[in-house]
Motif scaffolding. Structure first.
Motif, PDB file in Angstrom:
ATOM      1  N   LEU A 138       0.327  -1.177   0.264  1.00 13.75           N
ATOM      2  CA  LEU A 138       0.151  -0.247  -0.219  1.00 13.75           C
ATOM      3  C   LEU A 138       0.669   1.181   0.438  1.00 13.75           C
ATOM      4  CD1 LEU A 138      -2.232  -0.689   2.610  1.00 13.75           C
ATOM      5  CD2 LEU A 138      -2.379  -1.481   0.058  1.00 13.75           C
ATOM      6  N   LYS A 139       2.079   1.538   0.956  1.00 13.03           N
ATOM      7  CA  LYS A 139       2.723   2.757   0.939  1.00 13.03           C
ATOM      8  C   LYS A 139       3.572   2.986  -0.571  1.00 13.03           C
ATOM      9  CE  LYS A 139       3.983   1.819   5.663  1.00 13.03           C
ATOM     10  NZ  LYS A 139       4.340   0.965   6.731  1.00 13.03           N
ATOM     11  N   ALA A 140       3.679   1.815  -1.096  1.00 12.33           N
ATOM     12  CA  ALA A 140       4.489   1.796  -2.961  1.00 12.33           C
ATOM     13  C   ALA A 140       3.140   1.827  -3.569  1.00 12.33           C
ATOM     14  CB  ALA A 140       5.265   0.281  -2.959  1.00 12.33           C
ATOM     15  N   GLY A 141       2.435   1.987  -3.755  1.00 15.93           N
ATOM     16  CA  GLY A 141       1.235   3.005  -4.503  1.00 15.93           C
ATOM     17  C   GLY A 141       1.007   1.785  -5.236  1.00 15.93           C
ATOM     18  N   LEU A 142       1.185   0.098  -5.301  1.00 12.43           N
ATOM     19  CA  LEU A 142       0.618  -0.747  -6.379  1.00 12.43           C
ATOM     20  C   LEU A 142      -1.335  -1.087  -5.995  1.00 12.43           C
ATOM     21  CD1 LEU A 142       3.718  -2.855  -6.569  1.00 12.43           C
ATOM     22  CD2 LEU A 142       2.741  -0.965  -8.233  1.00 12.43           C
ATOM     23  N   ILE A 143      -1.289  -0.452  -4.559  1.00 11.50           N
ATOM     24  CA  ILE A 143      -3.297  -1.033  -4.958  1.00 11.50           C
ATOM     25  C   ILE A 143      -3.497   0.411  -4.117  1.00 11.50           C
ATOM     26  CG2 ILE A 143      -5.012  -2.240  -3.831  1.00 11.50           C
ATOM     27  CD1 ILE A 143      -3.111  -4.667  -3.901  1.00 11.50           C
ATOM     28  N   PRO A 144      -4.751   0.952  -4.496  1.00 14.53           N
ATOM     29  CA  PRO A 144      -5.425   2.198  -3.327  1.00 14.53           C
ATOM     30  C   PRO A 144      -5.642   1.461  -2.412  1.00 14.53           C
ATOM     31  CG  PRO A 144      -6.145   1.841  -5.607  1.00 14.53           C
ATOM     32  CD  PRO A 144      -5.058   0.868  -5.698  1.00 14.53           C
ATOM     33  N   THR A 145      -5.114   2.423  -1.241  1.00  8.95           N
ATOM     34  CA  THR A 145      -5.005   2.350   0.157  1.00  8.95           C
ATOM     35  C   THR A 145      -6.862   1.657   0.666  1.00  8.95           C
ATOM     36  OG1 THR A 145      -3.059   2.918   0.686  1.00  8.95           O
ATOM     37  CG2 THR A 145      -4.946   3.079   2.670  1.00  8.95           C
ATOM     38  N   GLU A 146      -8.071   2.326   0.102  1.00  7.66           N
ATOM     39  CA  GLU A 146      -8.558   2.634   0.377  1.00  7.66           C
ATOM     40  C   GLU A 146      -9.854   1.479  -0.564  1.00  7.66           C
ATOM     41  OE1 GLU A 146      -8.390   5.252  -3.155  1.00  7.66           O
ATOM     42  OE2 GLU A 146      -7.668   4.845  -1.738  1.00  7.66           O
ATOM     43  N   GLN A 147      -8.678   0.690  -0.912  1.00 12.03           N
ATOM     44  CA  GLN A 147      -9.882  -0.329  -1.946  1.00 12.03           C
ATOM     45  C   GLN A 147      -9.920  -1.294  -0.879  1.00 12.03           C
ATOM     46  OE1 GLN A 147      -9.271  -0.455  -5.669  1.00 12.03           O
ATOM     47  NE2 GLN A 147     -10.159  -1.851  -6.561  1.00 12.03           N
ATOM     48  N   VAL A 148      -8.605  -1.095  -0.224  1.00 13.72           N
ATOM     49  CA  VAL A 148      -7.973  -2.881   1.109  1.00 13.72           C
ATOM     50  C   VAL A 148      -8.467  -2.235   2.072  1.00 13.72           C
ATOM     51  CG1 VAL A 148      -6.348  -3.616   1.662  1.00 13.72           C
ATOM     52  CG2 VAL A 148      -5.766  -3.267  -0.495  1.00 13.72           C
ATOM     53  N   LEU A 149      -8.099  -1.277   2.857  1.00 11.71           N
ATOM     54  CA  LEU A 149      -8.658  -0.848   4.461  1.00 11.71           C
ATOM     55  C   LEU A 149      -9.983  -0.595   4.362  1.00 11.71           C
ATOM     56  CD1 LEU A 149      -6.067   1.199   5.260  1.00 11.71           C
ATOM     57  CD2 LEU A 149      -5.559  -1.244   5.098  1.00 11.71           C
ATOM     58  N   ASN A 150     -11.164  -0.131   3.403  1.00  7.48           N
ATOM     59  CA  ASN A 150     -12.316   0.271   3.448  1.00  7.48           C
ATOM     60  C   ASN A 150     -13.098  -1.167   3.037  1.00  7.48           C
ATOM     61  OD1 ASN A 150     -11.450   2.448   4.602  1.00  7.48           O
ATOM     62  ND2 ASN A 150     -12.044   3.764   2.682  1.00  7.48           N
ATOM     63  N   ASN A 151     -12.596  -2.597   2.536  1.00  6.18           N
ATOM     64  CA  ASN A 151     -13.103  -3.989   1.846  1.00  6.18           C
ATOM     65  C   ASN A 151     -13.756  -4.219   2.705  1.00  6.18           C
ATOM     66  OD1 ASN A 151     -13.281  -5.970   0.747  1.00  6.18           O
ATOM     67  ND2 ASN A 151     -12.460  -5.639  -0.915  1.00  6.18           N
TER      68      ASN A 151
END
Length: 505
Positions: A138-151
């Motif tokens: 997530l910190k590398a920006g490969l996957i949007p953070t909100e798409q994981v943490l708000n999933n």
């Protein structure tokens, strides 16, 4: 790509007639050369690894095939191998149709597929460990953070929880399809990942037993890799996931109960492994340890192979009205006193909105290129991709990101204008809840239906076991869409199953 039209099952002729003119990539018949005449020896047109079987099939009287199919249905009904078909006016439980024509893989192709599946599951487990710990990807920006943490499938309660061997998905079912990319070759793609409570392995095992019972001569003629040792591998995987301070972990299978659509599988696997099948009411937590109620008194539980969704596991943390789990289970889990397989929170990795990023996970964690490609996928959360989906919905398969079992999806080419308009409104109301994929011309395999042998679309679900090692049995559950032209293979939507053969080297 559009689905090719197929010959009607009503065509007259013997059981091999339909094999003479397949349109989509056919698993059995090689159509790269001139098409054989109707009635020609199928071994002349069969792919090399199917040649012996095709020759045998051509020699079978149709009444014998019908008798064997009826026998299989009778045995499955007696054993209770059923599945729920919701919306079925004849009742919610029925026997899963079993097809007597196997799907066959040559050893070389299976070796490549196995390498790709192990690579994929290894990366998915690394992703799960990462998002519940350092979150490097997530910190590398490969996957949007909100798409994981708000999933909806992300479980913040699992943040920082240590799991043995850093393994979250101990049992994974990866759905594989072969798309029509020419008459000579068909490329294998991953259609989706199933990491929460993947089902179907009992049908893989029962299909093999049925084929060996009905056609023992085939296994004398073919060197087919065995699958019967899967329960042993599963039990070994589960025991290896147990707390480190236990030398002989006590394993149980946790089921929602007999009214669950996959209850047969829960009971079957518990019996095959020689472990207890329990429901939530059979378990309780004391001093952050899990115990099972028995007639001899409480017995400590070390590993739970759960077939219950996250939300129902612990009413203390998740749904407080759940009676399917045990209060305090997460406390015991966090304390390291019990292992839960698959781990709580694995759903965030098999959510369909995360699926498009799995190739990036493989490159990020393993520094390798994916050995098996994804199906091209449009993410409706992206405005430009949403526009494409809305404009071309009649050509696409559109799926809910949390959907399963063939529900919550639209197959554009097979839908009416009204159905497309209705689904379009749903997508526009909540774009992030949907993805879309091309309507692939899935490969077909000859299938014995009422009119004889006819091509039907199939997919494959191999099962990957992860622990100290990543292991597989050589085979999987081949699912078949029994309705002519249908692409929906799910048992819950009326699909059937086939035995899957992997030939020895």
């Amino acid at each position: 790509m559009p689905t090719a039209q197929r010959p009607s099952d009503s065509a007259q002729g013997g059981p091999m007639q339909q094999l003479a003119r397949p349109i989509a990539f056919d698993e059995m018949v090689d159509t790269s050369g001139a098409r054989p005449e109707v009635g020609a020896c199928p071994s002349k047109s069969a792919r090399a690894h199917y040649r012996d079987f095709a020759q045998w099939l051509a020699q079978q009287p149709e009444h014998l095939l019908q008798t064997r199919r009826d026998e299989a249905e009778l045995i499955f009904r007696r054993v209770g191998i059923t599945f729920a078909v919701y919306g079925d006016t004849d009742g919610t439980e029925r026997t899963i149709p079993f097809d007597i024509v196997p799907r066959i893989f040559p050893a070389s192709e299976w070796t490549t597929l196995e390498r790709g599946l192990k690579q994929r599951v290894q990366a998915l487990n690394m992703f799960l460990h990462d998002v519940y710990h350092e979150q490097h990807i997530l910190k590398a920006g490969l996957i949007p953070t909100e798409q994981v943490l708000n999933n909806a499938q992300y479980r913040p309660q699992m943040k920082g929880v240590h799991v043995p061997n850093n393994t979250y998905a101990h049992i994974a079912g990866i759905d594989i399809v072969r798309a029509n990319h020419g008459a000579q070759t068909g490329e294998l793609f991953v259609l989706e990942d199933n990491l929460r409570v993947p089902s179907g392995v009992s049908y893989m095992l029962e299909n093999r037993k049925m084929m060996m019972r009905l056609f023992p001569e085939l296994f004398a003629q073919h060197r087919v890799e065995p699958v019967a040792h899967y329960p042993d591998l599963l039990l070994d995987t589960l025991r290896n996931a147990g707390p480190t301070n236990t030398t002989a972990p006590n394993v149980v299978v946790l089921t929602p109960g007999m009214y669950n659509s996959a209850y047969f599988e829960h009971a079957f696997l518990a019996q095959q492994m020689g472990v207890e099948l329990v429901e939530g009411q059979d378990l309780f937590v004391q001093d952050d340890a899990v115990f099972m109620r028995t007639t001899q008194g409480p017995r400590r539980v070390d590993v739970i192979y759960r077939r219950v969704d996250d939300n129902f596991l612990d009413p203390e943390v998740f749904r407080d009205d759940s009676t399917l789990g045990a209060k305090g289970l997460l406390r015991a889990y966090r304390a390291g006193n019990v292992a839960i397989c698959n781990a709580i929170g694995t759903g965030v990795a098999d959510d369909k909105s995360i699926y498009p990023f799995v190739p990036d996970m493989i490159r990020f964690y393993l520094s390798e290129e994916p050995l098996i490609a994804n199906v091209p996928t449009f993410m409706c959360r992206k405005p430009d991709e949403l526009d494409h989906v809305v404009q071309n919905m009649h050509e696409l398969v559109v799926k809910e990101v949390h959907g399963a079992g063939g529900y919550g999806m639209l197959v554009g080419p097979a839908s009416t204008r009204a159905e497309i308009d209705d689904f379009k409104a749903r997508v526009l109301a909540n774009p992030s809840n949907y993805i879309a994929q091309p309507t692939l011309a899935l490969s077909t395999c000859p299938t014995y239906v009422d009119a004889g042998i006819a091509p039907r679309h199939i997919d494959l679900r191999p099962f990957v076991l992860s622990g100290q090692h990543v292991r597989m049995v050589p085979g999987g559950l081949t699912r078949v869409a029994l309705k002519e032209g249908s692409l929906v293979v799910n048992s819950s939507q009326g699909g059937g199953t086939k035995d899957t053969w992997v030939l020895e080297h």
